[in-house]
Scaffold this motif. Structure first.
Motif, mmCIF file in Angstrom:
data_model
loop_
_atom_site.group_PDB
_atom_site.id
_atom_site.type_symbol
_atom_site.label_atom_id
_atom_site.label_comp_id
_atom_site.label_asym_id
_atom_site.label_seq_id
_atom_site.Cartn_x
_atom_site.Cartn_y
_atom_site.Cartn_z
ATOM 1 N N TRP A 1 0.835 -1.203 0.000
ATOM 2 C CA TRP A 1 0.000 0.000 0.000
ATOM 3 C C TRP A 1 0.863 1.243 0.000
ATOM 4 O O TRP A 1 1.938 1.261 0.597
ATOM 5 N N ASN A 2 0.378 2.294 -0.639
ATOM 6 C CA ASN A 2 1.121 3.550 -0.750
ATOM 7 C C ASN A 2 0.271 4.688 -0.207
ATOM 8 O O ASN A 2 -0.905 4.818 -0.554
ATOM 9 N N SER A 3 0.877 5.529 0.659
ATOM 10 C CA SER A 3 0.123 6.615 1.303
ATOM 11 C C SER A 3 0.474 7.999 0.771
ATOM 12 O O SER A 3 0.006 9.005 1.318
ATOM 13 N N ALA A 4 1.318 8.089 -0.274
ATOM 14 C CA ALA A 4 1.687 9.401 -0.820
ATOM 15 C C ALA A 4 0.428 10.163 -1.231
ATOM 16 O O ALA A 4 -0.463 9.605 -1.872
ATOM 17 N N THR A 5 0.361 11.426 -0.871
ATOM 18 C CA THR A 5 -0.853 12.204 -1.131
ATOM 19 C C THR A 5 -0.539 13.681 -1.274
ATOM 20 O O THR A 5 0.457 14.180 -0.726
ATOM 21 N N ALA A 6 -1.395 14.364 -2.006
ATOM 22 C CA ALA A 6 -1.294 15.819 -2.118
ATOM 23 C C ALA A 6 -1.968 16.520 -0.949
ATOM 24 O O ALA A 6 -1.871 17.742 -0.815
ATOM 25 N N THR A 7 -2.627 15.777 -0.092
ATOM 26 C CA THR A 7 -3.298 16.351 1.076
ATOM 27 C C THR A 7 -2.271 16.647 2.164
ATOM 28 O O THR A 7 -1.509 15.758 2.544
ATOM 29 N N PRO A 8 -2.221 17.867 2.692
ATOM 30 C CA PRO A 8 -1.236 18.191 3.720
ATOM 31 C C PRO A 8 -1.593 17.615 5.081
ATOM 32 O O PRO A 8 -2.754 17.272 5.339
ATOM 33 N N LEU A 9 -0.576 17.493 5.954
ATOM 34 C CA LEU A 9 -0.828 17.018 7.314
ATOM 35 C C LEU A 9 -1.759 17.968 8.045
ATOM 36 O O LEU A 9 -2.750 17.549 8.656
ATOM 37 N N GLU A 10 -1.445 19.264 8.004
ATOM 38 C CA GLU A 10 -2.281 20.272 8.654
ATOM 39 C C GLU A 10 -3.018 21.096 7.596
ATOM 40 O O GLU A 10 -2.496 21.356 6.515
ATOM 41 N N ARG B 1 -8.378 21.123 -8.632
ATOM 42 C CA ARG B 1 -7.582 22.360 -8.689
ATOM 43 C C ARG B 1 -6.418 22.292 -7.712
ATOM 44 O O ARG B 1 -5.298 22.725 -8.028
ATOM 45 N N TRP B 2 -6.679 21.763 -6.510
ATOM 46 C CA TRP B 2 -5.621 21.637 -5.513
ATOM 47 C C TRP B 2 -4.503 20.711 -6.022
ATOM 48 O O TRP B 2 -3.323 21.016 -5.875
ATOM 49 N N GLU B 3 -4.873 19.614 -6.642
ATOM 50 C CA GLU B 3 -3.885 18.672 -7.165
ATOM 51 C C GLU B 3 -3.023 19.321 -8.249
ATOM 52 O O GLU B 3 -1.806 19.105 -8.297
ATOM 53 N N ARG B 4 -3.634 20.123 -9.110
ATOM 54 C CA ARG B 4 -2.860 20.821 -10.144
ATOM 55 C C ARG B 4 -1.887 21.810 -9.520
ATOM 56 O O ARG B 4 -0.733 21.947 -9.966
ATOM 57 N N GLU C 1 2.262 21.726 -9.687
ATOM 58 C CA GLU C 1 3.042 22.879 -10.145
ATOM 59 C C GLU C 1 4.086 23.278 -9.106
ATOM 60 O O GLU C 1 5.231 23.589 -9.447
ATOM 61 N N ASN C 2 3.715 23.265 -7.840
ATOM 62 C CA ASN C 2 4.661 23.631 -6.778
ATOM 63 C C ASN C 2 5.820 22.653 -6.687
ATOM 64 O O ASN C 2 6.911 23.020 -6.248
ATOM 65 N N ASN C 3 5.593 21.401 -7.074
ATOM 66 C CA ASN C 3 6.629 20.374 -6.962
ATOM 67 C C ASN C 3 7.506 20.248 -8.206
ATOM 68 O O ASN C 3 8.377 19.383 -8.263
ATOM 69 N N PHE D 1 6.215 12.528 -4.667
ATOM 70 C CA PHE D 1 5.166 13.419 -4.194
ATOM 71 C C PHE D 1 3.801 12.842 -4.558
ATOM 72 O O PHE D 1 3.588 12.350 -5.663
ATOM 73 N N GLY D 2 2.877 12.901 -3.630
ATOM 74 C CA GLY D 2 1.534 12.458 -3.953
ATOM 75 C C GLY D 2 0.899 13.388 -4.968
ATOM 76 O O GLY D 2 1.068 14.615 -4.905
ATOM 77 N N THR D 3 0.178 12.839 -5.906
ATOM 78 C CA THR D 3 -0.462 13.647 -6.947
ATOM 79 C C THR D 3 -1.962 13.777 -6.746
ATOM 80 O O THR D 3 -2.598 14.585 -7.411
ATOM 81 N N ARG D 4 -2.530 12.978 -5.846
ATOM 82 C CA ARG D 4 -3.967 13.005 -5.614
ATOM 83 C C ARG D 4 -4.260 13.281 -4.147
ATOM 84 O O ARG D 4 -3.484 12.920 -3.258
#
Length: 337
Positions: A41-50, A68-71, A75-77, A101-104
């Motif tokens: 299983w992989n936990s990489a995500t674009a969702t921040p901890l806080e 939109r957040w994922e895009r 871009e930031n990465n 980096f998580g993309t979703r």
């Protein structure tokens, strides 16, 4: 005698082979029921901890907002070259080839991994914990020894293993093996194998302390509920280990593993550590099934970085020149070297 012994050995091997074959055919095995957790299983995500402060009153994205957040995260990465005319590009770090980096966003569409307090932020530290963090941060700026460097630099602990198990920018992979007696979580980074006993045993004696604590699990339907105590004092500070929040002997952790869908695990946790945090807090994330393999993460193999960091600090102290390791205690640093 030798011939008889040889015949006995051959007969024994045949009987063992037949017994194993009968076991396989009859379907007998150490596990009588699977809850579908086996696999990688992989936990990489674009969702921040806080939760970002501009989203403080928004616990969930809409699907369009999540896209939109994922895009924006992608871009930031992106890899960026130093600006023209820059005097120094620094020594650099891993580039995006090595990152994962998580993309979703998480599949629940939450705006942060932290779910409680309602603002999605980790609660404040208690005054003693905040002082410990300050002292550890000072030591890391000018470490007198390896013991003052980060736990991740010492290859002792990392956010991905926790527990709780938090994603990082690479190697956020887990292999879960389920049996009747235990559930084993093999964490890719930094090589930890966590055994969660589900055979009804009690926690270890309070005198026995571990980096990842002592985990006892139970099944509530198809949900694995894990109670973990017996943590050590970590030797780190709150915010060390690649973004981990830190812990001490008082930490009591409750985790829940369940299936969100056929290829997704829902992982939830509750933190109760009254000597570290001013209130309890909770979080959750989703992990997706992976068809990849986990390879050995040999943290200390060729770990020349730790020695080089200390060497750089000692050189800075001897020259009495301000540097990355200087924290205003140059004279004291010289006396230590």
């Amino acid at each position: 005698m030798k011939s008889a012994s040889r015949q006995t050995l051959v007969l024994s091997r045949i009987l063992i082979a037949v017994s194993l074959a009968c076991t396989v055919v009859s379907g007998q095995n150490p596990r009588t029921h699977s809850h579908g957790f086996d696999g990688i299983w992989n936990s990489a995500t674009a969702t921040p901890l806080e939760r970002p402060r501009d989203l403080k009153d928004k616990p969930f994205f809409t699907p369009e907002e999540a896209a939109r957040w994922e895009r924006q995260v992608a871009e930031n990465n992106e890899e960026r070259l130093p600006p023209p005319g820059a005097k120094s590009a620094g020594t650099g770090t891993y580039n995006t080839v090595y990152r994962e980096f998580g993309t979703r966003t998480v599949k629940t569409l939450r705006t942060s991994i932290v779910t409680d307090p309602p603002d999605g932020r980790i609660p404040a530290l208690t005054p003693p914990a905040a002082e410990l963090k300050r002292r550890r941060a000072e030591g890391q700026r000018n470490p007198a020894s390896a013991e003052e460097t980060g736990l991740q630099d010492q290859c002792l602990a990392f956010a991905t293993a926790g527990p709780p198990m938090l994603p990082y920018s690479y190697n956020s992979n887990y292999q879960i093996v389920e049996t009747d007696a235990a559930v084993v979580v093999h964490v890719e980074m930094i090589h930890d194998a966590r055994i969660i006993h589900v055979d009804g045993r009690r926690h270890l004696s309070p005198e026995i302390r571990r980096w990842m604590g002592d985990s006892i699990g139970r099944w509530e339907g198809n949900t694995l509920v894990v109670d973990t105590t017996n943590f050590n004092d970590a030797g780190g500070f709150y915010g060390d280990a690649g973004g981990n929040f830190g812990w001490d002997r008082s930490l009591h952790l409750i985790e829940r593993f369940s299936r969100f869908d056929a290829d997704t695990l829902l992982y939830q946790f509750e933190i109760d550590d009254p000597t570290a945090f001013t209130q309890r807090w909770k979080g959750e994330l989703t992990m997706v099934r992976s068809n990849s393999r986990i390879y050995e993460y040999a943290c200390h193999e060729a770990n020349y970085s730790l020695a080089n960091m200390l060497r750089r600090c000692r050189r800075s102290e001897r020259s009495l020149q301000p540097g990355e390791c200087d924290d205003g205690r140059k004279v004291a640093g010289v006396l230590r070297s």
